[in-house]
Design a protein around this motif. Structure first.
Motif, PDB file in Angstrom:
ATOM      1  N   VAL A 160       0.869  -1.165   0.000  1.00 53.08           N
ATOM      2  CA  VAL A 160       0.000   0.000   0.000  1.00 53.08           C
ATOM      3  C   VAL A 160       0.908   1.218   0.000  1.00 53.08           C
ATOM      4  O   VAL A 160       1.812   1.323   0.834  1.00 53.08           O
TER       5      VAL A 160
ATOM      6  N   LEU B  14      -4.056  -9.765   1.935  1.00 50.17           N
ATOM      7  CA  LEU B  14      -4.374  -8.343   2.004  1.00 50.17           C
ATOM      8  C   LEU B  14      -5.896  -8.223   1.948  1.00 50.17           C
ATOM      9  O   LEU B  14      -6.539  -8.838   1.103  1.00 50.17           O
ATOM     10  N   TYR B  15      -6.435  -7.466   2.873  1.00 52.46           N
ATOM     11  CA  TYR B  15      -7.872  -7.260   2.960  1.00 52.46           C
ATOM     12  C   TYR B  15      -8.144  -5.766   2.887  1.00 52.46           C
ATOM     13  O   TYR B  15      -7.303  -4.957   3.255  1.00 52.46           O
ATOM     14  N   TRP B  16      -9.334  -5.424   2.420  1.00 54.87           N
ATOM     15  CA  TRP B  16      -9.734  -4.025   2.398  1.00 54.87           C
ATOM     16  C   TRP B  16     -11.188  -3.901   2.760  1.00 54.87           C
ATOM     17  O   TRP B  16     -11.960  -4.836   2.623  1.00 54.87           O
TER      18      TRP B  16
ATOM     19  N   TYR C 162      -5.141  -1.089  -7.144  1.00 54.70           N
ATOM     20  CA  TYR C 162      -6.160  -0.066  -6.912  1.00 54.70           C
ATOM     21  C   TYR C 162      -5.451   1.273  -6.797  1.00 54.70           C
ATOM     22  O   TYR C 162      -4.434   1.395  -6.113  1.00 54.70           O
TER      23      TYR C 162
ATOM     24  N   LEU D 118      -9.037  -5.819  10.740  1.00 56.65           N
ATOM     25  CA  LEU D 118      -9.854  -5.011   9.835  1.00 56.65           C
ATOM     26  C   LEU D 118     -11.345  -5.176  10.139  1.00 56.65           C
ATOM     27  O   LEU D 118     -12.109  -4.223  10.046  1.00 56.65           O
TER      28      LEU D 118
ATOM     29  N   PHE E 218      -8.456  -8.504  -0.826  1.00 54.14           N
ATOM     30  CA  PHE E 218      -8.073  -7.686  -1.974  1.00 54.14           C
ATOM     31  C   PHE E 218      -7.876  -8.629  -3.154  1.00 54.14           C
ATOM     32  O   PHE E 218      -7.280  -9.690  -3.022  1.00 54.14           O
TER      33      PHE E 218
ATOM     34  N   THR F 230      -2.340   0.586  -4.341  1.00 52.35           N
ATOM     35  CA  THR F 230      -2.079  -0.695  -3.694  1.00 52.35           C
ATOM     36  C   THR F 230      -2.172  -1.819  -4.712  1.00 52.35           C
ATOM     37  O   THR F 230      -2.837  -1.685  -5.738  1.00 52.35           O
TER      38      THR F 230
ATOM     39  N   SER G  64      -9.817   1.232   4.137  1.00 53.91           N
ATOM     40  CA  SER G  64      -8.817   0.689   5.045  1.00 53.91           C
ATOM     41  C   SER G  64      -8.250  -0.610   4.479  1.00 53.91           C
ATOM     42  O   SER G  64      -8.964  -1.387   3.845  1.00 53.91           O
ATOM     43  N   PHE G  65      -6.943  -0.853   4.695  1.00 58.61           N
ATOM     44  CA  PHE G  65      -6.252  -2.057   4.243  1.00 58.61           C
ATOM     45  C   PHE G  65      -5.540  -2.702   5.420  1.00 58.61           C
ATOM     46  O   PHE G  65      -5.041  -2.012   6.304  1.00 58.61           O
ATOM     47  N   SER G  66      -5.442  -4.031   5.402  1.00 60.00           N
ATOM     48  CA  SER G  66      -4.698  -4.747   6.437  1.00 60.00           C
ATOM     49  C   SER G  66      -4.396  -6.157   5.958  1.00 60.00           C
ATOM     50  O   SER G  66      -5.133  -6.718   5.151  1.00 60.00           O
TER      51      SER G  66
END
Length: 184
Positions: A84, A105-107, A141, A124, A135, A95, A116-118
């Protein structure tokens, strides 16, 4: 306004995390680039440039030397990665995740409407409630241009609403040659 947090807690030995800042570009990177040596040479960078610094330099190259498309920059990366970037100068988030999804990776969207990303789905989930998803693999993105596939840059990325238990999210598919590739 952007906030970034970084920790080595629960870090995988195979996918180390790093953070760097250069010229108002902040980058969180997790994973490894198998072709880093050849990428350094191609971009004219020194041997001490690691993955996170390389990603910042490659991002800046695509940003500053238009019409160098982002899909080319990310498409050159070989390995297992997710990153990111927040570019404070242009107020842009950029990202990407590798095409195999080896680095999680999650959003999601927080209660106050922020993106938000983590790498930690549970963390998250606490911030985003039911609005989060993985993600999409092989995609990038940009807050300037949206979600795109770097493997199939001319093809449309379609979001499909999903319900996984209590979680609301979206699965993504990239359309190509009458066959859809799942990007979940």
């Amino acid at each position: 306004m952007a906030t970034m947090a970084f920790t080595h807690s629960n870090q995988s030995l195979l996918h180390p995390r790093s953070f760097a800042v250069k010229d108002d570009c902040f980058c969180l990177f997790e994973g490894t680039l198998e072709n880093l040596a050849s990428l350094r040479q191609e971009y004219g960078l020194s041997k001490c440039v690691n993955e996170v610094l390389f990603v910042i330099e490659a991002y800046r190259t695509f940003r500053d030397r238009a019409p160098y498309p982002a899909c080319k920059m990310v498409g050159h990366l070989e390995g297992q990665f997710a990153f990111v970037i927040f570019d404070r100068g242009t107020k842009t988030v950029f990202t990407a995740a590798d095409s195999n999804g080896k680095v999680p990776l999650y959003w999601g969207i927080t209660a106050d409407g922020c993106l938000s990303f983590s790498g930690d789905a549970e963390l998250l989930k606490a911030a985003c409630g039911k609005s989060l998803a993985s993600f999409p693999q092989g995609c990038f993105y940009s807050s300037a241009s949206g979600l795109r596939s770097y493997e199939y840059p001319k093809n449309k990325v379609m979001g499909i609403p999903t319900m996984d238990g209590e979680m609301c999210g979206t699965a993504f598919k990239v359309e190509h040659e009458n066959i859809s590739a799942s990007m979940v």
